[in-house]
Motif scaffolding. Structure first.
Motif, short mmCIF file in Angstrom:
data_model
loop_
_atom_site.label_atom_id
_atom_site.label_comp_id
_atom_site.label_asym_id
_atom_site.label_seq_id
_atom_site.Cartn_x
_atom_site.Cartn_y
_atom_site.Cartn_z
N SER A 272 -2.87 -15.55 -4.32
CA SER A 272 -2.37 -14.20 -4.49
C SER A 272 -1.17 -13.99 -3.59
O SER A 272 -1.18 -14.42 -2.43
CB SER A 272 -3.46 -13.17 -4.17
N THR A 273 -0.14 -13.33 -4.14
CA THR A 273 1.04 -13.04 -3.33
C THR A 273 0.80 -11.89 -2.37
O THR A 273 1.64 -11.63 -1.51
CB THR A 273 2.22 -12.70 -4.24
N ASN A 274 -0.34 -11.22 -2.50
CA ASN A 274 -0.71 -10.15 -1.56
C ASN A 274 -1.59 -10.75 -0.48
O ASN A 274 -2.74 -11.11 -0.74
CB ASN A 274 -1.44 -9.02 -2.29
N THR B 245 -7.88 -5.67 -3.72
CA THR B 245 -6.59 -5.47 -3.08
C THR B 245 -6.51 -4.06 -2.52
O THR B 245 -6.68 -3.09 -3.28
CB THR B 245 -5.45 -5.68 -4.09
N GLU C 195 1.35 -12.48 -9.68
CA GLU C 195 0.65 -11.88 -8.55
C GLU C 195 -0.60 -12.67 -8.19
O GLU C 195 -0.90 -12.86 -7.01
CB GLU C 195 0.28 -10.44 -8.89
N VAL C 196 -1.33 -13.14 -9.20
CA VAL C 196 -2.57 -13.88 -8.97
C VAL C 196 -2.61 -15.07 -9.92
O VAL C 196 -2.26 -14.95 -11.10
CB VAL C 196 -3.81 -12.98 -9.21
N VAL D 160 -10.82 -9.90 -7.55
CA VAL D 160 -9.84 -9.79 -6.48
C VAL D 160 -9.78 -8.34 -6.02
O VAL D 160 -9.52 -7.44 -6.82
CB VAL D 160 -8.46 -10.27 -6.94
N TRP E 91 -10.09 -11.75 -12.56
CA TRP E 91 -9.20 -12.79 -13.05
C TRP E 91 -10.05 -13.99 -13.46
O TRP E 91 -10.92 -14.43 -12.71
CB TRP E 91 -8.19 -13.22 -11.97
N ALA F 26 -5.28 -9.50 -0.02
CA ALA F 26 -6.26 -9.62 -1.09
C ALA F 26 -7.47 -10.44 -0.63
O ALA F 26 -7.36 -11.31 0.24
CB ALA F 26 -5.63 -10.28 -2.31
#
Length: 533
Positions: free
Chosen positions: A157-159, A224, A131-132, A222, A242, A162
């Motif tokens: 980040s895959t979001n 989100t 994810e991160v 991060v 992170w 974020a």
């Protein structure tokens, strides 16, 4: 981006920026081409056509849009034309983008350098990626004392929603330079399997302590968003820290310096020029020294320069630095005035500037050459003062001017209107727009506070507690059931049964205006099953 314009001529400049310069096959980024020109006496900057970005076969480029703005640079107005392009990585390899040639309406041409885009193969799918991913390291493994190094950090980040805030450790043996703020930028990489949010930057540091040190990791906080977006209510945000890996750096001491070492460490380009090669005795000659490079110039001043046949005066100094496109660049401009004191062919000796080059691991001597100047004798005069004022009339004598005081007026009435009574009204009219604006801001702020307070009250209560306190009155009871469902969905966003019940409830409430007792029982059972201890 525009800081270097302080050291260039007034001609147009063109800048090319790519975000990012590393992509995987199929991913897309953005390219920005900026044309800058000082508008003094030149009118509005225009291009006859959109510039074309030459590129190799491994890349695909498509035009997206353009914009124009004006900025003040060194007290002068400059116009910026920005062109945005979509850059897509087609296949693996190192591919060149540019150079770009831009032709202005005036007929002149400005160009950029080429940029290399690195395209890697698709080694993982979006589902296989974590994810991160947070990374941080120095741009070099070894440096010399006094050298500027960059701590480069990056978060993926895959979001795509974020956002990241970076916290850096105390780097022992390193310090921040006075000039040159850290570079930080955020952007999205468009991927076929979903966009990727990227936050990256570079922190400039001057190596002040020798030895090998392992520095602590940097922390990326991060943020989100979670849960659905609700109108007029704040969205809940989850914050996760992170950490990067520790970063190691070895700082080596400088070799024994020569006696005239300037203290500058870096790879520098030094230029010297004068504004004229012919002058008369006593006339000022402008002498400019420009220093650009990748080292710190903080606190540096030119050494004293004394030369026979002239007086030397320091007039101005200007130092700037910038972290841009992953590189630290500094620039300084020093100006002096050379005033010849005797006629003849004046050939001043060239002073030198000694710096240490980390790339060559050696001291480098730069010569500040001054061309030979022809000095002519100054004009001799009798010391008369020339006046350019109109000649006064001989009939106008100072004694003829009546300087006697005027008599004091003891009675009578002035012709001007008295404004004392109208002053409060005028002040009230003037202040009315500000009072209305203040009132509107107060109402808006109170509404936002009230909505936030309502959300806090709802979030702090559980869905079961909201159902238990549901009143008997139909409209208020339905509002309580809706609030309970929203709380339960926020806690279980992937629960399909809750989502279905919520949609059924909304259709019943706003369709025919009534919610059956059977639907209420189903909602209560679903919420109690999920919140039961």
């Amino acid at each position: 981006m525009l800081w270097l314009l302080a050291f260039v001529a007034q001609a147009a400049q063109v800048l090319l920026q790519v975000e990012p310069e590393r992509l995987m096959e199929g991913q897309s980024g953005r390219v920005r081409l900026v044309v800058v020109e000082n508008t003094a006496g030149r009118g509005t900057l225009r291009l006859s056509q959109v510039p074309v970005l030459p590129h190799e076969d491994g890349l695909s480029v498509g035009f997206e849009g353009q914009s124009s703005e004006f900025r003040v640079v060194n007290g002068q107005i400059s116009q910026l034309l920005s062109f945005t392009y979509r850059l897509t990585a087609v296949r693996e390899g190192d591919w060149r983008l540019g150079p770009v040639d831009v032709r202005l309406d005036s007929g002149s041409k400005v160009s950029t350098k080429a940029i290399t885009i690195k395209v890697s193969p698709r080694s993982a799918t979006q589902q296989d990626r974590p994810e991160v991913v947070a990374t941080g390291a120095f741009d070099v493994e070894e440096a010399y004392e006094g050298q500027v190094v960059l701590y480069e950090y990056r978060l993926e980040s895959t979001n795509p929603e974020a956002r990241a805030e970076w916290q850096f450790p105390t780097f022992e043996g390193l310090r921040l330079p006075q000039e040159g703020q850290p570079e930080q930028r955020s952007f999205l990489i468009e991927d076929p399997e979903g966009s990727i949010f990227v936050s990256e930057g570079a922190l400039p540091l001057i190596a002040s302590g020798t030895g090998t040190r392992e520095h602590p990791p940097a922390i990326a906080k991060v943020q989100t968003p979670i849960g659905p977006q609700r109108r007029l209510l704040f969205r809940r945000v989850r914050t996760d820290p992170w950490a990067t890996r520790p970063a190691s750096l070895t700082v080596r001491p400088l070799p024994k310096p020569p006696p005239d070492f300037s203290g500058l460490v870096g790879d520098f380009d030094v230029r010297s020029k004068v504004d004229r090669t012919q002058a008369v005795v006593g006339q000022s000659i402008g002498w400019t020294v420009q220093i650009t490079g990748n080292g710190s110039l903080e606190g540096y001043t030119l050494p004293p320069y004394e030369v026979p046949g002239a007086s030397v005066y320091d007039t101005d100094a200007y130092v700037v630095a910038k972290v841009q496109d992953g590189a630290y660049t500094s620039a300084a401009t020093f100006t002096r005035a050379l005033v010849p004191t005797q006629p003849g062919q004046w050939s001043p000796p060239a002073p030198t500037l000694v710096t240490f080059s980390p790339s060559q691991a050696a001291f480098v001597t730069h010569e500040l050459s001054i061309p030979s100047i022809e000095v002519r004798p100054g004009r001799e005069g009798a010391g008369e003062v020339t006046s350019f004022a109109p000649e006064a009339s001989p009939d106008l004598e100072l004694a003829s001017i009546d300087m006697a005081p005027r008599p004091i007026l003891r009675s009578g009435r002035a012709n001007a209107w008295r404004l004392t009574g109208w002053l409060p009204l005028a002040l009230g009219i003037t202040a009315l727009p500000g009072l209305l604006l203040w009132f509107r801001e107060g109402v808006t702020g109170f509404a936002a506070w009230w909505e936030k307070r309502r959300e806090v009250v709802i979030v702090e209560r559980t869905a079961i507690e909201v159902l238990a306190s549901a009143p008997r009155e139909m409209e208020a009871r339905q509002a309580a059931y809706e609030a309970a469902l929203r709380i339960a969905i926020d806690a279980h966003p992937e629960d399909e049964e809750l989502q279905g019940l919520f949609q059924t409830f909304l259709r019943a409430r706003f369709g025919d205006g009534s919610v059956s007792r059977d639907l209420e029982d189903r909602i209560e059972r679903a919420i109690r099953n999920r919140e039961a201890p």
